[in-house]
Motif scaffolding. Sequence first.
Motif, PDB file in Angstrom:
ATOM      1  N   GLU A 216       0.795  -1.215   0.000  1.00 27.04           N
ATOM      2  CA  GLU A 216       0.000   0.000   0.000  1.00 27.04           C
ATOM      3  C   GLU A 216       0.834   1.274   0.000  1.00 27.04           C
ATOM      4  OE1 GLU A 216      -3.924   1.723   2.376  1.00 27.04           O
ATOM      5  OE2 GLU A 216      -2.512   0.421   3.428  1.00 27.04           O
ATOM      6  N   ASN A 217       1.911   1.292   0.771  1.00 26.88           N
ATOM      7  CA  ASN A 217       2.679   2.524   0.963  1.00 26.88           C
ATOM      8  C   ASN A 217       4.009   2.546   0.232  1.00 26.88           C
ATOM      9  OD1 ASN A 217       0.743   3.689   2.726  1.00 26.88           O
ATOM     10  ND2 ASN A 217       1.513   2.406   4.392  1.00 26.88           N
ATOM     11  N   GLY A 218       4.259   1.585  -0.635  1.00 27.49           N
ATOM     12  CA  GLY A 218       5.528   1.581  -1.344  1.00 27.49           C
ATOM     13  C   GLY A 218       5.840   0.234  -1.954  1.00 27.49           C
ATOM     14  N   ILE A 219       7.112  -0.168  -1.876  1.00 30.96           N
ATOM     15  CA  ILE A 219       7.505  -1.458  -2.421  1.00 30.96           C
ATOM     16  C   ILE A 219       8.112  -2.323  -1.324  1.00 30.96           C
ATOM     17  CG2 ILE A 219       7.915  -0.427  -4.697  1.00 30.96           C
ATOM     18  CD1 ILE A 219      10.918  -0.869  -4.198  1.00 30.96           C
ATOM     19  N   PHE A 220       8.002  -3.623  -1.544  1.00 29.98           N
ATOM     20  CA  PHE A 220       8.474  -4.621  -0.585  1.00 29.98           C
ATOM     21  C   PHE A 220       9.600  -5.414  -1.240  1.00 29.98           C
ATOM     22  CE2 PHE A 220       8.311  -8.907   1.287  1.00 29.98           C
ATOM     23  CZ  PHE A 220       8.395  -8.602   2.631  1.00 29.98           C
ATOM     24  N   ILE A 221      10.778  -5.406  -0.608  1.00 31.96           N
ATOM     25  CA  ILE A 221      11.932  -6.132  -1.131  1.00 31.96           C
ATOM     26  C   ILE A 221      11.851  -7.577  -0.653  1.00 31.96           C
ATOM     27  CG2 ILE A 221      14.436  -6.269  -1.268  1.00 31.96           C
ATOM     28  CD1 ILE A 221      13.229  -3.806  -2.617  1.00 31.96           C
ATOM     29  N   ASP A 222      11.695  -8.502  -1.589  1.00 35.37           N
ATOM     30  CA  ASP A 222      11.452  -9.892  -1.232  1.00 35.37           C
ATOM     31  C   ASP A 222      12.643 -10.548  -0.542  1.00 35.37           C
ATOM     32  OD1 ASP A 222       8.954  -9.642  -2.445  1.00 35.37           O
ATOM     33  OD2 ASP A 222       9.747 -10.208  -4.406  1.00 35.37           O
ATOM     34  N   GLU A 223      13.866 -10.185  -0.942  1.00 35.16           N
ATOM     35  CA  GLU A 223      15.041 -10.916  -0.473  1.00 35.16           C
ATOM     36  C   GLU A 223      15.303 -10.729   1.018  1.00 35.16           C
ATOM     37  OE1 GLU A 223      18.435 -10.197  -2.953  1.00 35.16           O
ATOM     38  OE2 GLU A 223      17.265 -10.400  -4.785  1.00 35.16           O
ATOM     39  N   ASP A 224      15.118  -9.517   1.519  1.00 31.80           N
ATOM     40  CA  ASP A 224      15.415  -9.289   2.945  1.00 31.80           C
ATOM     41  C   ASP A 224      14.202  -8.768   3.721  1.00 31.80           C
ATOM     42  OD1 ASP A 224      15.220  -6.752   1.935  1.00 31.80           O
ATOM     43  OD2 ASP A 224      17.317  -6.215   2.263  1.00 31.80           O
TER      44      ASP A 224
END
Length: 382
Positions: A216-224
Motif C-alpha cells: 500500500e505505501n511503497g515497495i516490498f523487497i522480497d530478499e530481505d
Amino acid sequence: MDPKFSNNDMVYVVDFVILCLGRFKDVPNIPQFPARKGPEAFRGKAMHSMEYAAMDHDEAASFVKGKKVVIVGFGKTGLDIARECSSANGPEHPCTIVYRRDHWKLPDWAPWGIPFAYFYGNRFSELLVHKPGEGFLLSVLATLLSPLRWGVSKIVESYIKKKLPLAKFDMVPQHSISKDTRSCLILYMPDSDNFFEAVEQKCIKLKKSQSFSFYENGIFIDEDNTQIEADLVIFATGFRGEDKLKHIFESSTFRQLIAGSPRVSLYRECIHPRIPQLAVIGFSESLSDIYTSEMRAKWVAALLEGAFKLPSIYEMQKDVARWDEYMKQSTGEYYYRSSIGGLEIWYNDQLCRDMGINPLRKNGLLANLFEPYGPMDYYVKP
C-alpha cells in the motif's frame, strides 16, 4: 507504388519496405507481478520513464518535488532520473534506485590519458576476440592473444575502481568490463563526482534486489523482507522493442519469423533471410547507435541501387547463425539485446565489402590497426 483499397483502408503494393521504428520507445517494459502485488496495490503513482520523459524539465522537477521516489532500473535513464530527483529534493526526500545487478560505469574516456576507444574501438582490440566467420588464422590469433585480452580488461577495470568509489558502495560488477562492452551495457558517467556525492549525502539510496512487489505505501523487497515507502515509483526498465516489431505485421507467420526467438536475428542486422523485401534499421545495438544505423542505411540504399545482391537464403541463414552463436557466447544472458558491441569495425567491414567500398578507412597499416574508428572514417564525400 500502387495504392489499393480494402475495407476503407488504403493498401500500398510496394517492392521493398524499410522499418525505422526505433527500439527504445513506444512499448514500455513493465515487470510482471503476482496478483495483488503489482502497482494496483500501491496508493501512490507508478509510471514508466517514457511518461516521465514526456515532461519538460520544469514540469518534471515540480512533479517529483517533495515526493519519496523509487526508481526501478539503473541504466542511463534511471541514472538521469535519480539525478533530477536528488537535485529537486536533496536529503530531505531521498530517492531510491532499486536494481538487479551492477554494470561497469566509465568516469571518463581517458584512462591514464588514453581514450577508451584505444582499448575497445580499434582493429587491434578486435584481433583479441573471436569473431563470427573469422577463419582459421584469426581464430588461432584470438586464442593466442587471449591473455592480453584478459590483461587489457583488468587494466581498465583497475582504473575505473581507482577513479570511482564502486567498492565503497558495493557497486563492483561480478563480470568483466569486456562483457558489458559486448552487451552495450557500459554506462558513461561524465559527472560521476556529483552522483557519488549525492549517494554520500543520502540524496540517492541504492538497493540491489532480484525481485520486489508493491504494498500500500511503497515497495516490498522480497530478499530481505524490507519495505521502502514511496509516493512515486518510476520504471526505468527499458522497452519491448521486439514486441513493437512483431506486432506491426498482420501475418502470424511474419510475426513468428521476425521475433520468434529471444534475439531478432537479421542478416547484416538488417534483413530477415525469409523476408528479403524488408529491412529493419536501428534495431541491433552498438556502442555508437547513430553511426551504425547510418551505415546500415547506406548498405540498404546500395542494395536497392543494385550495387550488390543478397546471397541465397541458405547463405544468409548460415551467417545469421554465426552471429547468433557469437552473441550467445559473448553476452550470455544478454543475448536477446542483439548487440554488436566491441565488433563494430568487423561488422562495418562486412557492410563495406558488400557495397564495394574499401573497409580500410585510414592511411597506413599502423593507423588502420591501432587508431580508433569512428563515424568520420566511413564518411564518403558526394
